[in-house]
Design a protein around this motif. Structure first.
Motif, PDB file in Angstrom:
ATOM      1  N   SER A   1      59.677  74.972  20.966  1.00  0.00           N
ATOM      2  CA  SER A   1      60.207  73.683  20.525  1.00  0.00           C
ATOM      3  C   SER A   1      60.321  72.717  21.694  1.00  0.00           C
ATOM      4  CB  SER A   1      61.562  73.877  19.855  1.00  0.00           C
ATOM      5  OG  SER A   1      62.120  72.640  19.481  1.00  0.00           O
TER       6      SER A   1
ATOM      7  N   SER B   1      59.318  67.761  18.580  1.00  0.00           N
ATOM      8  CA  SER B   1      59.627  67.838  17.151  1.00  0.00           C
ATOM      9  C   SER B   1      58.378  67.786  16.269  1.00  0.00           C
ATOM     10  CB  SER B   1      60.584  66.712  16.755  1.00  0.00           C
ATOM     11  OG  SER B   1      60.015  65.439  17.060  1.00  0.00           O
ATOM     12  N   LYS B   2      57.335  67.093  16.717  1.00  0.00           N
ATOM     13  CA  LYS B   2      56.090  67.047  15.943  1.00  0.00           C
ATOM     14  C   LYS B   2      55.260  68.317  16.114  1.00  0.00           C
ATOM     15  CE  LYS B   2      55.411  62.019  15.904  1.00  0.00           C
ATOM     16  NZ  LYS B   2      54.478  60.906  16.270  1.00  0.00           N
TER      17      LYS B   2
ATOM     18  N   LEU C   1      57.441  73.436  14.127  1.00  0.00           N
ATOM     19  CA  LEU C   1      58.111  73.431  12.833  1.00  0.00           C
ATOM     20  C   LEU C   1      58.842  74.747  12.656  1.00  0.00           C
ATOM     21  CD1 LEU C   1      55.264  71.979  10.555  1.00  0.00           C
ATOM     22  CD2 LEU C   1      57.057  70.735  11.776  1.00  0.00           C
ATOM     23  N   SER C   2      60.108  74.672  12.325  1.00  0.00           N
ATOM     24  CA  SER C   2      60.885  75.884  12.120  1.00  0.00           C
ATOM     25  C   SER C   2      60.460  76.574  10.834  1.00  0.00           C
ATOM     26  CB  SER C   2      62.378  75.551  12.061  1.00  0.00           C
ATOM     27  OG  SER C   2      62.653  74.759  10.915  1.00  0.00           O
ATOM     28  N   GLN C   3      60.965  77.766  10.629  1.00  0.00           N
ATOM     29  CA  GLN C   3      60.617  78.525   9.431  1.00  0.00           C
ATOM     30  C   GLN C   3      60.908  77.746   8.162  1.00  0.00           C
ATOM     31  OE1 GLN C   3      62.770  82.271   7.902  1.00  0.00           O
ATOM     32  NE2 GLN C   3      61.063  83.103   9.106  1.00  0.00           N
ATOM     33  N   ALA C   4      61.974  76.981   8.154  1.00  0.00           N
ATOM     34  CA  ALA C   4      62.338  76.217   6.960  1.00  0.00           C
ATOM     35  C   ALA C   4      61.315  75.137   6.627  1.00  0.00           C
ATOM     36  CB  ALA C   4      63.720  75.583   7.149  1.00  0.00           C
ATOM     37  N   ASP C   5      60.612  74.643   7.652  1.00  0.00           N
ATOM     38  CA  ASP C   5      59.626  73.577   7.444  1.00  0.00           C
ATOM     39  C   ASP C   5      58.195  74.100   7.366  1.00  0.00           C
ATOM     40  OD1 ASP C   5      61.621  71.568   7.565  1.00  0.00           O
ATOM     41  OD2 ASP C   5      61.584  71.659   9.757  1.00  0.00           O
ATOM     42  N   ALA C   6      58.037  75.421   7.371  1.00  0.00           N
ATOM     43  CA  ALA C   6      56.708  76.012   7.449  1.00  0.00           C
ATOM     44  C   ALA C   6      56.092  76.312   6.090  1.00  0.00           C
ATOM     45  CB  ALA C   6      56.767  77.307   8.263  1.00  0.00           C
TER      46      ALA C   6
ATOM     47  N   GLY D   1      57.604  80.356  12.702  1.00  0.00           N
ATOM     48  CA  GLY D   1      57.481  78.910  12.721  1.00  0.00           C
ATOM     49  C   GLY D   1      56.017  78.544  12.853  1.00  0.00           C
TER      50      GLY D   1
END
Length: 479
Positions: free
Chosen positions: A9, A14-15, A18-23, A40
């Motif tokens: 990270s 941030s671009k 991506l964390s697991q929640a955003d994957a 991620g």
């Protein structure tokens, strides 16, 4: 794992991380058969960032799955275990100006195929790879799977369209092989080693691709034929009489047409009558002086006189040409919307296409009575997409699917063909390859994998299983 995520990270921003929640958009394959939540998704912006991601994951003992457009059909670009980072090339989309005199262009691995087409066409050039997923498929993934497409018999597979590569190796070192020459015999052809490796030997980051002058003349026809044998005979006629001008020679069945018309909006049938098989033929030339209309008209006259062609239409506009191609290219979508299906990516010598379709149909009926088979593909190179739907209103029993796949693979192998023509092995066909190819061939692949990736972090379980050991297989019989 937390340390690794924080490190990635911090390095990518941030671009880029991506964390697991955003994957979730990267998690499942196109057919929704494979994929679990990764740690991620790394989205590096350049080659050095790719190298840093690989080094960090290697140090942490975390597996890496390179991902392009995630349009593959064999589950090779998604995570198999949760201790995995998906390395997406989606931000590496730089395209340099084409070198028209040299017939080449340098691009990032994340460039979408259709975007490349748009750029080179503005310069009067073409990149001759075309396939149904070109609006999503990315160059790195296309090289990694050694994609073929509808013009492979004229221009070659992706490995034939790559002049040079840049690859991040499993230890994080960068191999710069970005050369722009066709003839480079200074040792092993490393660029071809990575074509078809499906991310198991390294991460392709940039490529030098071959370009060709855009055709200045083109004619397209859609033909109806009474059988696949007739389609084969007409295809042989086209190759004999118009070989150097033939850029596409596609075939499909009436069942495939029915599925496309039933499920895909905006499609209509453009001929006056239906028949058992269809051929889409396209001739192109670099000179407007070549009488392609006369050549195609002569072919159609001969085909009709020989009883090979029952109906046909010439594309009188670009819109009509596009509609002909949609009728062919929307068939996978039509069959997907029909419901359950089994996909097979088969290749046999072109002269054996009709024999394979006939024998394959008998196999399907023996294993799954009432099975509906949709064979379509590339007539000139023998690539058959042999997709099977269950009987109308029915379902396939779970144990019938591997039996179907193995029997068809054995049939293709017995005809000096392949059970993996242009989709690769991915994760779904590794066991099939173990059972259908000689142990020496599989051992060579494993040796390459272990030599380049001794830690086994690059897309493990794809192409060749790390647990596979050299042994002799007996080909299963066909009931």
């Amino acid at each position: 794992m937390l340390d690794l995520q924080e490190r990635l990270s911090g390095r990518l921003g941030s671009k880029g991380w991506l964390s697991q929640a955003d994957a979730v958009p990267y998690q499942r394959d196109w057919l929704d058969r494979f994929g679990v939540a990764p740690l991620g998704v790394a989205r590096p912006a350049d080659t050095q960032e790719v190298a840093d991601v690989v080094k960090a994951c290697r140090a942490a003992g975390v597996r890496i799955v390179p991902q392009g457009g995630n349009t593959g059909l064999c589950g090779g670009a998604v995570a198999h275990g949760q201790d995995t980072v998906i390395l997406s090339l989606s931000r590496m989309t730089h395209i340099e100006p084409p070198e028209a005199e040299s017939g080449s262009i340098r691009v990032g691995a994340g460039v979408v195929l259709s975007a490349l087409h748009e750029v080179v066409e503005r310069h009067g050039l073409i990149f001759p790879l075309h396939l149904g997923a070109e609006g999503s498929a990315r160059i790195g993934g296309l090289i990694g799977t050694n994609a073929g497409g509808s013009q492979a018999f004229r221009y070659g597979l992706m490995q034939d369209l790559v002049l040079g590569l840049e690859v991040v190796l499993p230890d994080g070192e960068i191999w710069n092989g970005l050369r722009s020459v066709l003839k480079d015999n200074a040792g092993y052809q490393l660029r071809k080693l990575f074509a078809g490796s499906e991310g198991t030997l390294g991460v392709i980051t940039r490529a030098v691709l071959r370009l060709f002058p855009a055709p200045r003349a083109r004619v397209t026809a859609l033909l109806a034929l009474p059988s696949h044998e007739a389609a084969m005979a007409f295809g042989a006629l086209v190759r004999r009489e118009a070989a150097e001008f033939t850029s596409a020679l596609e075939f499909f069945s009436d069942f495939g047409v029915s599925l496309a018309l039933k499920h895909v909006a905006g499609l209509t049938f453009p001929l006056e009558s239906r028949d058992a098989a269809y051929v889409l033929v396209e001739l192109t030339a670099g000179s407007a002086l070549v009488p392609l209309d006369d050549i195609l008209a002569s072919l159609l006259e001969q085909g009709m006189a020989q009883g090979l062609v029952s109906d046909g239409a010439l594309a009188m506009s670009e819109a009509q040409r596009a509609h002909f191609w949609r009728l062919r290219e929307e068939q996978p979508e039509g069959q997907r919307l029909e419901g359950q299906q089994v996909k097979n990516d088969i290749c046999v010598p072109p002269g054996k296409i009709a024999a394979f379709i006939a024998a394959g149909g008998q196999i399907c009926q023996e294993i799954l009575p009432g099975a509906r088979v949709n064979p379509f593909g590339h007539l000139a190179d023998g690539n058959i997409h042999y997709n099977i739907s269950p009987p109308e209103g029915g379902e396939m029993a779970a144990d019938s699917i591997p039996a179907l796949v193995q029997a068809l693979a054995s049939l293709a192998t017995g005809m000096d063909g392949s059970f993996a023509a242009e989709h690769g092995l991915g994760r779904s066909k590794v066991a099939l390859a173990d059972n259908s190819r000689h142990s020496t061939e599989r051992a060579l692949m494993l040796a390459l994998k272990q030599a380049l990736d001794p830690a086994g972090i690059m897309n493990p379980g794809v192409v060749v299983a790390s647990t596979w050991q050299r042994r002799t297989f007996q080909m299963p019989g066909i009931s």
